[in-house]
Design a protein around this motif. Structure first.
Motif, PDB file in Angstrom:
ATOM      1  N   GLY A 126       0.751  -1.244   0.000  1.00 38.72           N
ATOM      2  CA  GLY A 126       0.000   0.000   0.000  1.00 38.72           C
ATOM      3  C   GLY A 126       0.781   1.295   0.000  1.00 38.72           C
ATOM      4  N   THR A 127       1.652   1.494   0.975  1.00 38.16           N
ATOM      5  CA  THR A 127       2.374   2.765   1.072  1.00 38.16           C
ATOM      6  C   THR A 127       3.320   2.958  -0.105  1.00 38.16           C
ATOM      7  OG1 THR A 127       2.237   2.676   3.483  1.00 38.16           O
ATOM      8  CG2 THR A 127       3.848   4.180   2.545  1.00 38.16           C
ATOM      9  N   TRP A 128       3.995   1.899  -0.523  1.00 37.55           N
ATOM     10  CA  TRP A 128       4.887   2.000  -1.681  1.00 37.55           C
ATOM     11  C   TRP A 128       4.109   2.308  -2.948  1.00 37.55           C
ATOM     12  CZ3 TRP A 128       9.745   3.040  -1.797  1.00 37.55           C
ATOM     13  CH2 TRP A 128      10.548   2.680  -0.728  1.00 37.55           C
ATOM     14  N   ALA A 129       2.975   1.660  -3.122  1.00 36.91           N
ATOM     15  CA  ALA A 129       2.144   1.917  -4.301  1.00 36.91           C
ATOM     16  C   ALA A 129       1.673   3.366  -4.320  1.00 36.91           C
ATOM     17  CB  ALA A 129       0.958   0.965  -4.330  1.00 36.91           C
ATOM     18  N   LEU A 130       1.243   3.880  -3.170  1.00 34.41           N
ATOM     19  CA  LEU A 130       0.801   5.271  -3.104  1.00 34.41           C
ATOM     20  C   LEU A 130       1.951   6.238  -3.367  1.00 34.41           C
ATOM     21  CD1 LEU A 130      -1.641   5.031  -0.088  1.00 34.41           C
ATOM     22  CD2 LEU A 130      -2.241   5.556  -2.458  1.00 34.41           C
ATOM     23  N   PHE A 131       3.119   5.968  -2.792  1.00 38.29           N
ATOM     24  CA  PHE A 131       4.276   6.835  -3.002  1.00 38.29           C
ATOM     25  C   PHE A 131       4.693   6.835  -4.465  1.00 38.29           C
ATOM     26  CE2 PHE A 131       8.958   7.119  -3.344  1.00 38.29           C
ATOM     27  CZ  PHE A 131       9.132   8.438  -2.935  1.00 38.29           C
ATOM     28  N   LEU A 132       4.851   5.646  -5.063  1.00 39.45           N
ATOM     29  CA  LEU A 132       5.377   5.552  -6.426  1.00 39.45           C
ATOM     30  C   LEU A 132       4.330   5.807  -7.504  1.00 39.45           C
ATOM     31  CD1 LEU A 132       7.705   2.457  -5.942  1.00 39.45           C
ATOM     32  CD2 LEU A 132       8.412   4.842  -6.268  1.00 39.45           C
ATOM     33  N   LEU A 133       3.170   5.173  -7.385  1.00 40.25           N
ATOM     34  CA  LEU A 133       2.166   5.283  -8.441  1.00 40.25           C
ATOM     35  C   LEU A 133       1.388   6.593  -8.344  1.00 40.25           C
ATOM     36  CD1 LEU A 133       0.897   3.880 -10.858  1.00 40.25           C
ATOM     37  CD2 LEU A 133      -0.629   2.699  -9.306  1.00 40.25           C
ATOM     38  N   THR A 134       0.774   6.831  -7.200  1.00 39.27           N
ATOM     39  CA  THR A 134      -0.011   8.057  -7.040  1.00 39.27           C
ATOM     40  C   THR A 134       0.905   9.277  -6.959  1.00 39.27           C
ATOM     41  OG1 THR A 134      -1.692   6.804  -5.861  1.00 39.27           O
ATOM     42  CG2 THR A 134      -1.763   9.200  -5.632  1.00 39.27           C
ATOM     43  N   GLY A 135       1.963   9.178  -6.173  1.00 37.89           N
ATOM     44  CA  GLY A 135       2.856  10.319  -5.972  1.00 37.89           C
ATOM     45  C   GLY A 135       3.796  10.568  -7.136  1.00 37.89           C
ATOM     46  N   VAL A 136       4.780   9.696  -7.316  1.00 35.50           N
ATOM     47  CA  VAL A 136       5.818   9.934  -8.330  1.00 35.50           C
ATOM     48  C   VAL A 136       5.223   9.982  -9.737  1.00 35.50           C
ATOM     49  CG1 VAL A 136       7.941   9.068  -9.383  1.00 35.50           C
ATOM     50  CG2 VAL A 136       7.669   8.973  -6.905  1.00 35.50           C
ATOM     51  N   CYS A 137       4.470   8.941 -10.116  1.00 37.81           N
ATOM     52  CA  CYS A 137       3.900   8.931 -11.474  1.00 37.81           C
ATOM     53  C   CYS A 137       2.886  10.059 -11.667  1.00 37.81           C
ATOM     54  CB  CYS A 137       3.257   7.585 -11.784  1.00 37.81           C
ATOM     55  SG  CYS A 137       4.440   6.270 -12.077  1.00 37.81           S
ATOM     56  N   GLY A 138       2.088  10.317 -10.637  1.00 34.32           N
ATOM     57  CA  GLY A 138       1.117  11.406 -10.726  1.00 34.32           C
ATOM     58  C   GLY A 138       1.774  12.770 -10.858  1.00 34.32           C
ATOM     59  N   GLY A 139       2.871  12.973 -10.146  1.00 34.44           N
ATOM     60  CA  GLY A 139       3.598  14.243 -10.242  1.00 34.44           C
ATOM     61  C   GLY A 139       4.439  14.348 -11.503  1.00 34.44           C
ATOM     62  N   PHE A 140       4.826  13.211 -12.053  1.00 29.41           N
ATOM     63  CA  PHE A 140       5.700  13.177 -13.230  1.00 29.41           C
ATOM     64  C   PHE A 140       4.906  13.387 -14.518  1.00 29.41           C
ATOM     65  CE2 PHE A 140       8.128  10.604 -16.421  1.00 29.41           C
ATOM     66  CZ  PHE A 140       9.241  11.413 -16.490  1.00 29.41           C
ATOM     67  N   THR A 141       3.815  12.652 -14.678  1.00 30.30           N
ATOM     68  CA  THR A 141       3.044  12.763 -15.913  1.00 30.30           C
ATOM     69  C   THR A 141       2.209  14.031 -15.895  1.00 30.30           C
ATOM     70  OG1 THR A 141       1.272  11.423 -14.979  1.00 30.30           O
ATOM     71  CG2 THR A 141       2.936  10.271 -16.279  1.00 30.30           C
ATOM     72  N   THR A 142       1.772  14.458 -17.076  1.00 35.05           N
ATOM     73  CA  THR A 142       1.125  15.752 -17.131  1.00 35.05           C
ATOM     74  C   THR A 142       0.093  15.847 -18.256  1.00 35.05           C
ATOM     75  OG1 THR A 142       1.497  18.106 -17.473  1.00 35.05           O
ATOM     76  CG2 THR A 142       3.167  16.630 -18.360  1.00 35.05           C
ATOM     77  N   PHE A 143      -1.152  15.599 -17.905  1.00 37.94           N
ATOM     78  CA  PHE A 143      -2.232  15.730 -18.877  1.00 37.94           C
ATOM     79  C   PHE A 143      -2.461  17.201 -19.223  1.00 37.94           C
ATOM     80  CE2 PHE A 143      -6.672  16.108 -20.158  1.00 37.94           C
ATOM     81  CZ  PHE A 143      -6.697  15.191 -21.198  1.00 37.94           C
ATOM     82  N   SER A 144      -2.333  18.079 -18.258  1.00 35.47           N
ATOM     83  CA  SER A 144      -2.589  19.498 -18.518  1.00 35.47           C
ATOM     84  C   SER A 144      -1.593  20.074 -19.520  1.00 35.47           C
ATOM     85  CB  SER A 144      -2.565  20.299 -17.211  1.00 35.47           C
ATOM     86  OG  SER A 144      -1.331  20.145 -16.563  1.00 35.47           O
ATOM     87  N   THR A 145      -0.314  19.726 -19.395  1.00 33.23           N
ATOM     88  CA  THR A 145       0.673  20.221 -20.355  1.00 33.23           C
ATOM     89  C   THR A 145       0.404  19.646 -21.738  1.00 33.23           C
ATOM     90  OG1 THR A 145       2.306  20.464 -18.604  1.00 33.23           O
ATOM     91  CG2 THR A 145       3.142  20.412 -20.853  1.00 33.23           C
ATOM     92  N   PHE A 146       0.048  18.361 -21.799  1.00 37.39           N
ATOM     93  CA  PHE A 146      -0.329  17.727 -23.061  1.00 37.39           C
ATOM     94  C   PHE A 146      -1.482  18.497 -23.710  1.00 37.39           C
ATOM     95  CE2 PHE A 146      -3.553  14.548 -24.578  1.00 37.39           C
ATOM     96  CZ  PHE A 146      -2.992  14.299 -25.817  1.00 37.39           C
ATOM     97  N   SER A 147      -2.480  18.876 -22.935  1.00 41.07           N
ATOM     98  CA  SER A 147      -3.629  19.612 -23.467  1.00 41.07           C
ATOM     99  C   SER A 147      -3.223  20.999 -23.963  1.00 41.07           C
ATOM    100  CB  SER A 147      -4.711  19.746 -22.389  1.00 41.07           C
ATOM    101  OG  SER A 147      -5.149  18.478 -21.981  1.00 41.07           O
ATOM    102  N   VAL A 148      -2.412  21.697 -23.182  1.00 43.24           N
ATOM    103  CA  VAL A 148      -1.963  23.033 -23.577  1.00 43.24           C
ATOM    104  C   VAL A 148      -1.082  22.953 -24.820  1.00 43.24           C
ATOM    105  CG1 VAL A 148      -0.515  24.996 -22.897  1.00 43.24           C
ATOM    106  CG2 VAL A 148      -2.188  24.063 -21.295  1.00 43.24           C
ATOM    107  N   ASP A 149      -0.166  21.980 -24.863  1.00 46.49           N
ATOM    108  CA  ASP A 149       0.689  21.817 -26.045  1.00 46.49           C
ATOM    109  C   ASP A 149      -0.150  21.609 -27.302  1.00 46.49           C
ATOM    110  OD1 ASP A 149       2.998  22.069 -24.527  1.00 46.49           O
ATOM    111  OD2 ASP A 149       3.386  19.914 -24.441  1.00 46.49           O
ATOM    112  N   THR A 150      -1.189  20.777 -27.186  1.00 46.96           N
ATOM    113  CA  THR A 150      -2.069  20.529 -28.328  1.00 46.96           C
ATOM    114  C   THR A 150      -2.761  21.828 -28.750  1.00 46.96           C
ATOM    115  OG1 THR A 150      -2.455  18.261 -27.570  1.00 46.96           O
ATOM    116  CG2 THR A 150      -4.009  19.157 -29.179  1.00 46.96           C
ATOM    117  N   PHE A 151      -3.268  22.573 -27.786  1.00 46.38           N
ATOM    118  CA  PHE A 151      -3.917  23.848 -28.073  1.00 46.38           C
ATOM    119  C   PHE A 151      -2.967  24.827 -28.760  1.00 46.38           C
ATOM    120  CE2 PHE A 151      -4.686  28.243 -26.856  1.00 46.38           C
ATOM    121  CZ  PHE A 151      -5.931  28.452 -27.431  1.00 46.38           C
TER     122      PHE A 151
END
Length: 118
Positions: free
Chosen positions: A57-82
């Motif tokens: 649990g804690t590792w999954a939250l740290f790595l998946l929710t935290g690191v991957c969530g902070g690393f990937t960026t849907f908003s930048t993808f949307s702005v770049d497309t615009f």
């Protein structure tokens, strides 16, 4: 409360990594968002791999929710497309949008497959 701290630390780490790759990407190509594609594909692969790895649990939250969530960026993808559309680079915008989505899904599937076969 401790869980939120781990997620926050992971998100900060992911965002710092994203920023570093974005800065390097703009040096290579200031007008085509290669860095955002790279970030989202790497993040999707890691998310797939981490999901398949079934971390505690804690590792999954740290790595998946935290690191991957902070690393990937849907908003930048949307702005770049615009921005590409606004600059009348319609073909590139279409390739960027479709390519990011297709590569992202393939990366998740690849990460899942690798986690289950290693």
């Amino acid at each position: 409360m401790t869980t939120m701290i781990w997620v926050g630390l992971g998100a900060g780490l992911g965002a710092a990594c994203r920023y570093g790759i974005t800065v390097l990407g703009k040096l290579v190509s200031p007008t085509i968002p290669y860095a955002t594609i790279l970030i989202n594909v790497i993040g999707s692969f890691l998310a797939g791999w981490l999901t398949g790895s079934q971390l505690p649990g804690t590792w999954a939250l740290f790595l998946l929710t935290g690191v991957c969530g902070g690393f990937t960026t849907f908003s930048t993808f949307s702005v770049d497309t615009f921005v590409l559309v606004r600059n009348r680079r319609y073909l590139l915008a279409g390739w960027y949008w479709c390519g990011t989505v297709v590569l992202g899904v393939l990366a998740v599937v690849s990460g899942l497959w690798l986690s289950m076969h290693s």
